[in-house]
Design a protein around this motif. Structure first.
Motif, PDB file in Angstrom:
ATOM      1  N   LEU A 232       7.713 -14.404 -25.554  1.00 40.70           N
ATOM      2  CA  LEU A 232       8.831 -13.618 -26.070  1.00 40.70           C
ATOM      3  C   LEU A 232      10.145 -14.326 -25.744  1.00 40.70           C
ATOM      4  CD1 LEU A 232       7.813 -10.009 -24.922  1.00 40.70           C
ATOM      5  CD2 LEU A 232       7.283 -11.144 -27.092  1.00 40.70           C
ATOM      6  N   PRO A 233      11.110 -14.332 -26.670  1.00 41.52           N
ATOM      7  CA  PRO A 233      12.395 -14.984 -26.392  1.00 41.52           C
ATOM      8  C   PRO A 233      13.235 -14.234 -25.370  1.00 41.52           C
ATOM      9  CG  PRO A 233      12.442 -13.914 -28.528  1.00 41.52           C
ATOM     10  CD  PRO A 233      11.024 -13.835 -28.052  1.00 41.52           C
ATOM     11  N   MET A 234      12.987 -12.912 -25.209  1.00 41.29           N
ATOM     12  CA  MET A 234      13.706 -12.120 -24.206  1.00 41.29           C
ATOM     13  C   MET A 234      12.881 -10.893 -23.862  1.00 41.29           C
ATOM     14  SD  MET A 234      16.720 -10.303 -26.473  1.00 41.29           S
ATOM     15  CE  MET A 234      17.425 -11.893 -26.865  1.00 41.29           C
ATOM     16  N   SER A 235      13.230 -10.235 -22.768  1.00 38.06           N
ATOM     17  CA  SER A 235      12.527  -9.037 -22.342  1.00 38.06           C
ATOM     18  C   SER A 235      12.630  -7.955 -23.416  1.00 38.06           C
ATOM     19  CB  SER A 235      13.116  -8.538 -21.025  1.00 38.06           C
ATOM     20  OG  SER A 235      12.504  -7.337 -20.625  1.00 38.06           O
ATOM     21  N   SER A 236      11.516  -7.253 -23.660  1.00 36.38           N
ATOM     22  CA  SER A 236      11.515  -6.286 -24.752  1.00 36.38           C
ATOM     23  C   SER A 236      10.312  -5.369 -24.644  1.00 36.38           C
ATOM     24  CB  SER A 236      11.494  -7.009 -26.101  1.00 36.38           C
ATOM     25  OG  SER A 236      11.316  -6.117 -27.176  1.00 36.38           O
ATOM     26  N   LEU A 237      10.428  -4.164 -25.208  1.00 39.03           N
ATOM     27  CA  LEU A 237       9.267  -3.326 -25.431  1.00 39.03           C
ATOM     28  C   LEU A 237       8.463  -3.938 -26.577  1.00 39.03           C
ATOM     29  CD1 LEU A 237      10.745   0.277 -25.121  1.00 39.03           C
ATOM     30  CD2 LEU A 237       9.327  -0.948 -23.454  1.00 39.03           C
ATOM     31  N   VAL A 238       7.132  -3.900 -26.442  1.00 38.18           N
ATOM     32  CA  VAL A 238       6.263  -4.566 -27.411  1.00 38.18           C
ATOM     33  C   VAL A 238       5.231  -3.573 -27.928  1.00 38.18           C
ATOM     34  CG1 VAL A 238       4.577  -6.419 -27.752  1.00 38.18           C
ATOM     35  CG2 VAL A 238       6.566  -6.791 -26.278  1.00 38.18           C
ATOM     36  N   ALA A 239       5.041  -3.555 -29.236  1.00 43.92           N
ATOM     37  CA  ALA A 239       3.986  -2.760 -29.852  1.00 43.92           C
ATOM     38  C   ALA A 239       2.864  -3.692 -30.278  1.00 43.92           C
ATOM     39  CB  ALA A 239       4.519  -1.983 -31.054  1.00 43.92           C
ATOM     40  N   LEU A 240       1.649  -3.436 -29.794  1.00 46.72           N
ATOM     41  CA  LEU A 240       0.471  -4.200 -30.175  1.00 46.72           C
ATOM     42  C   LEU A 240      -0.403  -3.316 -31.045  1.00 46.72           C
ATOM     43  CD1 LEU A 240      -0.381  -5.791 -26.701  1.00 46.72           C
ATOM     44  CD2 LEU A 240       0.984  -6.779 -28.548  1.00 46.72           C
TER      45      LEU A 240
END
Length: 294
Positions: A232-240
């Protein structure tokens, strides 16, 4: 000399070793004292670095015989102290390295007339485009674009074409797994498996969007929980999200991702056998990759 090698999927052996090579000899090599003893010698050829791949990889090289060789032996001819091994599949109960080798070809080398110009690599929104020109293409039947994170080893084929004789070519790398400096080269082969390599060129990859680096193992068994590695390019919430071949949403998992490399275990044990798409979405974009459950 040409051969193909891979690590078959197995739940017991998840390691890769360096010093995987082959030795030519006039008499059969003897491993005295059983499989625990080392046949200590320097082989005529070694695969660079630690080798581990669930897909078949081809290695081709030229060598001038020093004696009338009659035998070929594959293996690691060094002791443990001189060997570097890496465990790639952590659930495996045994840290051992298991290899298949196939399609071994030994034939007289022929000098190909082909001349390959230095490739040009251009970054686009769809991936890296590798362009090159070829001259004197008589006998050439295939071009492959190879990519590596290391300047002089560990190259893998990421695109190919058998439409030859055009003189000018362009193939696209759409699946870079991580940012950083990447190296490309072009390999041209004739019908006998002999090949010529172009110069190696490098390009810096600094994406602003997420990348799926690997889903492993792939294919996976229903009893396994595969691991997703993503950048990821930066910290983030991620949906898989898991989507079946009919486009239906089968499952979703929301996780937190840090800037850089991340790893998550996918809860796929409830999936039936089939082909699925894993879609990763975060505030910097969306990416996807297929995986197989057996």
């Amino acid at each position: 000399v040409s051969f193909w090698i891979c690590n078959a999927y197995t739940p017991y052996y998840g390691g890769g070793s360096n010093h995987i090579g082959l030795d030519f000899s006039t008499t059969p090599l003897v491993q005295g004292g059983g499989i625990s003893n080392v046949v200590s010698l320097t082989p005529e050829y070694e695969i660079p670095g630690v080798f581990f791949s669930n897909s078949w990889v081809n290695y081709t090289f030229n060598i001038t015989p020093t004696t009338p060789w009659e035998y070929i032996t594959f293996g690691n001819f060094y002791n443990d102290a001189a060997t570097t091994a890496t465990l790639f599949y952590a659930p495996a109960p045994y840290f051992r390295c298991y290899y298949f080798i196939d399609d071994i070809v030994v034939q007289t080398a022929v000098v190909l007339p082909l001349v390959l110009d230095r490739p040009v690599v251009t970054a686009t929104e769809h991936g890296h485009v590798i362009q090159w020109q070829a001259h004197e293409e008589a006998g050439i039947v295939r071009y492959e674009v190879e990519r590596s994170h290391i300047a002089d080893s560990d190259f893998e084929v990421i695109a190919h074409t058998t439409e030859v004789g055009k003189g000018t070519y362009a193939l696209t790398d759409r699946a870079l797994p991580a940012p950083g400096t990447w190296y490309y080269r072009v390999k041209a082969s004739d019908a006998n498996g002999q090949s010529i390599l172009s110069e190696t060129v490098e390009i810096d990859f600094n994406p602003t969007f997420p990348l799926i680096s690997q889903i492993y193992p792939n294919p996976s068994q229903q009893t396994q929980l595969p691991t997703l590695k993503a950048w990821l390019p930066m910290s983030s919430l991620v949906a898989l999200e898991v989507i079946d071949m009919q486009g239906r949403l089968i499952g979703r998992m929301d996780v937190h991702g840090d800037a850089g490399q991340n790893a998550w275990v996918l809860p796929t044990s409830a999936l039936t056998s089939g082909v699925y798409t894993l879609r990763l979405s975060c505030k910097n974009g969306t990416t996807s990759q297929r995986f197989v459950v057996q």
